[in-house]
Design an enzyme around this catalytic site. Structure first.
Site, PDB file in Angstrom:
ATOM      1  N   LYS A 165       0.943  -1.050   0.063  1.00 36.40           N
ATOM      2  CA  LYS A 165       0.044   0.101   0.011  1.00 36.40           C
ATOM      3  C   LYS A 165       1.072   1.420   0.040  1.00 36.40           C
ATOM      4  O   LYS A 165       1.930   1.501   0.624  1.00 36.40           O
ATOM      5  CB  LYS A 165      -0.926   0.078   1.226  1.00 36.40           C
ATOM      6  CG  LYS A 165      -1.956   1.216   1.138  1.00 36.40           C
ATOM      7  CD  LYS A 165      -3.124   0.895   2.313  1.00 36.40           C
ATOM      8  CE  LYS A 165      -2.623   1.522   3.436  1.00 36.40           C
ATOM      9  NZ  LYS A 165      -3.622   1.475   4.544  1.00 36.40           N
ATOM     10  N   LYS A 167       0.689   5.656  -0.518  1.00 32.26           N
ATOM     11  CA  LYS A 167      -0.200   7.020  -0.138  1.00 32.26           C
ATOM     12  C   LYS A 167      -0.230   7.801  -1.404  1.00 32.26           C
ATOM     13  O   LYS A 167       0.571   8.055  -2.116  1.00 32.26           O
ATOM     14  CB  LYS A 167       0.441   7.642   0.874  1.00 32.26           C
ATOM     15  CG  LYS A 167       0.534   7.171   2.325  1.00 32.26           C
ATOM     16  CD  LYS A 167      -0.778   6.859   3.043  1.00 32.26           C
ATOM     17  CE  LYS A 167      -0.327   6.404   4.322  1.00 32.26           C
ATOM     18  NZ  LYS A 167      -1.720   5.913   5.004  1.00 32.26           N
ATOM     19  N   ASP A 196      -3.925   4.768  -0.920  1.00 29.20           N
ATOM     20  CA  ASP A 196      -4.622   5.555   0.062  1.00 29.20           C
ATOM     21  C   ASP A 196      -4.604   7.202   0.130  1.00 29.20           C
ATOM     22  O   ASP A 196      -3.598   7.502   0.075  1.00 29.20           O
ATOM     23  CB  ASP A 196      -4.069   5.237   1.616  1.00 29.20           C
ATOM     24  CG  ASP A 196      -4.580   5.805   2.787  1.00 29.20           C
ATOM     25  OD1 ASP A 196      -5.743   6.572   2.690  1.00 29.20           O
ATOM     26  OD2 ASP A 196      -4.138   5.382   4.060  1.00 29.20           O
ATOM     27  N   ASN A 198      -5.978   8.952   2.237  1.00 33.71           N
ATOM     28  CA  ASN A 198      -6.022   9.939   3.610  1.00 33.71           C
ATOM     29  C   ASN A 198      -7.168  10.884   3.775  1.00 33.71           C
ATOM     30  O   ASN A 198      -6.711  12.016   4.437  1.00 33.71           O
ATOM     31  CB  ASN A 198      -4.664  10.238   4.063  1.00 33.71           C
ATOM     32  CG  ASN A 198      -3.664   9.056   4.386  1.00 33.71           C
ATOM     33  OD1 ASN A 198      -2.870   8.804   3.825  1.00 33.71           O
ATOM     34  ND2 ASN A 198      -4.077   8.678   5.513  1.00 33.71           N
ATOM     35  N   GLU A 222      -8.586   4.055  -0.759  1.00 26.90           N
ATOM     36  CA  GLU A 222      -8.808   4.008   0.626  1.00 26.90           C
ATOM     37  C   GLU A 222      -8.952   5.502   0.683  1.00 26.90           C
ATOM     38  O   GLU A 222      -8.224   6.270   0.635  1.00 26.90           O
ATOM     39  CB  GLU A 222      -7.686   3.497   1.409  1.00 26.90           C
ATOM     40  CG  GLU A 222      -7.878   3.560   2.872  1.00 26.90           C
ATOM     41  CD  GLU A 222      -6.730   2.786   3.680  1.00 26.90           C
ATOM     42  OE1 GLU A 222      -6.468   3.175   4.543  1.00 26.90           O
ATOM     43  OE2 GLU A 222      -6.217   1.870   3.037  1.00 26.90           O
ATOM     44  N   GLU A 248     -11.117   3.209   9.073  1.00 23.65           N
ATOM     45  CA  GLU A 248      -9.980   3.357  10.144  1.00 23.65           C
ATOM     46  C   GLU A 248     -10.478   4.467  11.158  1.00 23.65           C
ATOM     47  O   GLU A 248     -10.087   4.527  12.196  1.00 23.65           O
ATOM     48  CB  GLU A 248      -8.603   3.473   9.724  1.00 23.65           C
ATOM     49  CG  GLU A 248      -8.454   5.005   8.805  1.00 23.65           C
ATOM     50  CD  GLU A 248      -7.255   4.989   7.999  1.00 23.65           C
ATOM     51  OE1 GLU A 248      -6.442   5.676   8.477  1.00 23.65           O
ATOM     52  OE2 GLU A 248      -7.154   4.177   6.908  1.00 23.65           O
ATOM     53  N   ASP A 271     -10.205   0.178  12.965  1.00 24.29           N
ATOM     54  CA  ASP A 271      -8.992   0.593  13.764  1.00 24.29           C
ATOM     55  C   ASP A 271      -9.348   0.045  15.119  1.00 24.29           C
ATOM     56  O   ASP A 271     -10.347   0.533  15.700  1.00 24.29           O
ATOM     57  CB  ASP A 271      -8.419   1.818  13.610  1.00 24.29           C
ATOM     58  CG  ASP A 271      -7.306   2.138  14.367  1.00 24.29           C
ATOM     59  OD1 ASP A 271      -6.981   1.384  15.226  1.00 24.29           O
ATOM     60  OD2 ASP A 271      -6.503   3.023  13.841  1.00 24.29           O
ATOM     61  N   GLU A 318      -3.087  -5.174   7.960  1.00 21.57           N
ATOM     62  CA  GLU A 318      -1.962  -4.093   7.527  1.00 21.57           C
ATOM     63  C   GLU A 318      -0.831  -4.359   8.535  1.00 21.57           C
ATOM     64  O   GLU A 318      -0.883  -4.346   9.809  1.00 21.57           O
ATOM     65  CB  GLU A 318      -2.608  -2.705   7.783  1.00 21.57           C
ATOM     66  CG  GLU A 318      -1.551  -1.569   7.658  1.00 21.57           C
ATOM     67  CD  GLU A 318      -2.098  -0.138   7.590  1.00 21.57           C
ATOM     68  OE1 GLU A 318      -1.666   0.527   6.864  1.00 21.57           O
ATOM     69  OE2 GLU A 318      -3.050   0.009   8.663  1.00 21.57           O
TER      70      GLU A 318
END
Length: 360
Positions: A165, A167, A196, A198, A222, A248, A271, A318
């Site tokens: 993964k 970012k 991801d 974010n 993500e 998460e 999470d 993860e």
């Protein structure tokens, strides 16, 4: 058999080193601000867990919250479901989100760890399952196919990772597309690749970028938009050729019930330190099973290996190692998989390392 009782709760703040900085759309994480939780019992066993605080600024408040809540629970039976009801009643008017929710979740994990130690079993067995290898992905910040070629080959060849993964959202669409194109070329077609964002995009921009990135066989996108924007997630999902992953930053089982009802994502990834610990995770696993939604974990890989092993729709674990530097037995990845260790959650502090990295 007499039920153990809580005799005290302590928390300590540490800042651990990272093997490499983690760059995302909002900055760089270059160390691991952690809160270590210890729950002592009247049967000589101490339960352990830890929280990732994201920023050093949250360490002191989290330490105080954990210890203050712990004082309220001293003398009570070590029964996680009952204790969760006590904490729910205490914080219902304030709300679960934020540092309170993290403190409650961390305490719950420590309760389960203590129960496992008392039974001489890993937590996964207390939950009715057995330890088994869980497929894991290696989690990074922003990657560069040329600069990180050696690192990524080591992840594949030395640890057996079959998924990576990275970012995105740190630049424009062209930046994301160039990164993903380079990584897909380096990794080949047999390695799963996740991206991801974010929470860095709005629905329109997320949709635009995903349309371009769909050519690179991504396993998921993500958190493309802010986590609280459930309708935005649903709108992006409706138009996306790539599955949408999120969760998460959804809080406790109620947050997941609302997200699932909104059709916010194809996959979910609770999470443990925001979902209500192990007790909260089990509730969400039931929701995911009923809705046939694949469920992955977010950070905290040691504890996550226990709960994913009893999650009917378990997907990916993860691996992002913040705690290895202060654990007596750091996480092991074998053939790209992680297996739960015991007794309890398998956590034991390396006290000399804790002393080295502790902050006050």
């Amino acid at each position: 058999m007499t039920t153990a009782a809580i005799t005290g709760v302590t928390a300590r703040a540490v800042v651990t080193p990272m093997k490499r900085p983690l760059r995302n759309a909002f900055g760089i994480i270059d160390a691991g601000p952690l809160v270590l939780i210890d729950v002592a019992t009247d049967q000589g066993v101490t339960g352990h867990s830890y929280l990732f605080a994201y920023t050093r600024l949250a360490l002191k408040p989290l330490v105080h919250l954990v210890e203050d809540i712990g004082r309220e629970l001293t003398g009570k039976a070590l029964a996680p479901v009952d204790l969760m009801k006590v904490m729910d009643a205490k914080f219902r008017l304030l709300g679960w989100q934020g540092l309170v929710g993290m403190a409650v979740s961390g305490l719950d994990m420590a309760f389960w760890d203590a129960l496992g130690q008392l039974a001489g079993k890993p937590v996964v067995e207390l939950l009715g399952g057995s330890a088994r290898p869980i497929p894991a992905y290696d989690s990074y910040g922003v990657l560069d196919a040329k600069a990180d070629e050696r690192t990524l080959h080591a992840a594949r060849d030395e640890h057996g990772f079959r998924a990576i993964k990275t970012k995105g959202g740190h630049g424009d669409l062209a930046t994301d597309a160039a990164m993903i194109k380079g990584l897909r070329g380096l990794l080949g077609p047999d390695i799963a690749l996740m991206l991801d964002f974010n929470q860095s995009l709005d629905p329109a921009e997320a949709t635009r970028r995903i349309a371009v990135l769909a050519d690179y066989d991504l396993t998921w996108i993500e958190e493309p938009v802010p986590q609280e924007n459930l309708s935005g997630h649903a709108a992006v999902r409706e138009r996306s050729e790539i599955p949408i992953q999120a969760g998460e930053n959804w809080w406790f089982p109620r947050g997941f019930a609302e997200a699932i009802a909104a059709g916010a994502s194809d996959f979910i990834m609770p999470d443990l330190m925001k979902v209500g610990g192990i007790t909260g995770w089990l509730n969400v696993a039931g929701q995911a099973d009923a809705a046939s939604i694949p469920m992955s974990s977010h950070i905290l890989p040691e504890a996550s290996a226990h709960v994913l092993a009893v999650t009917p729709t378990a997907h990916w674990l993860e691996v992002l190692d913040f705690a290895g530097a202060i654990l007596t037995h750091p996480l092991q990845v074998i053939d790209g998989k992680v297996t739960a260790k015991g007794p309890g959650l398998g956590l034991a502090w390396n006290e000399s390392a804790v002393a080295k990295y502790q902050v006050t």
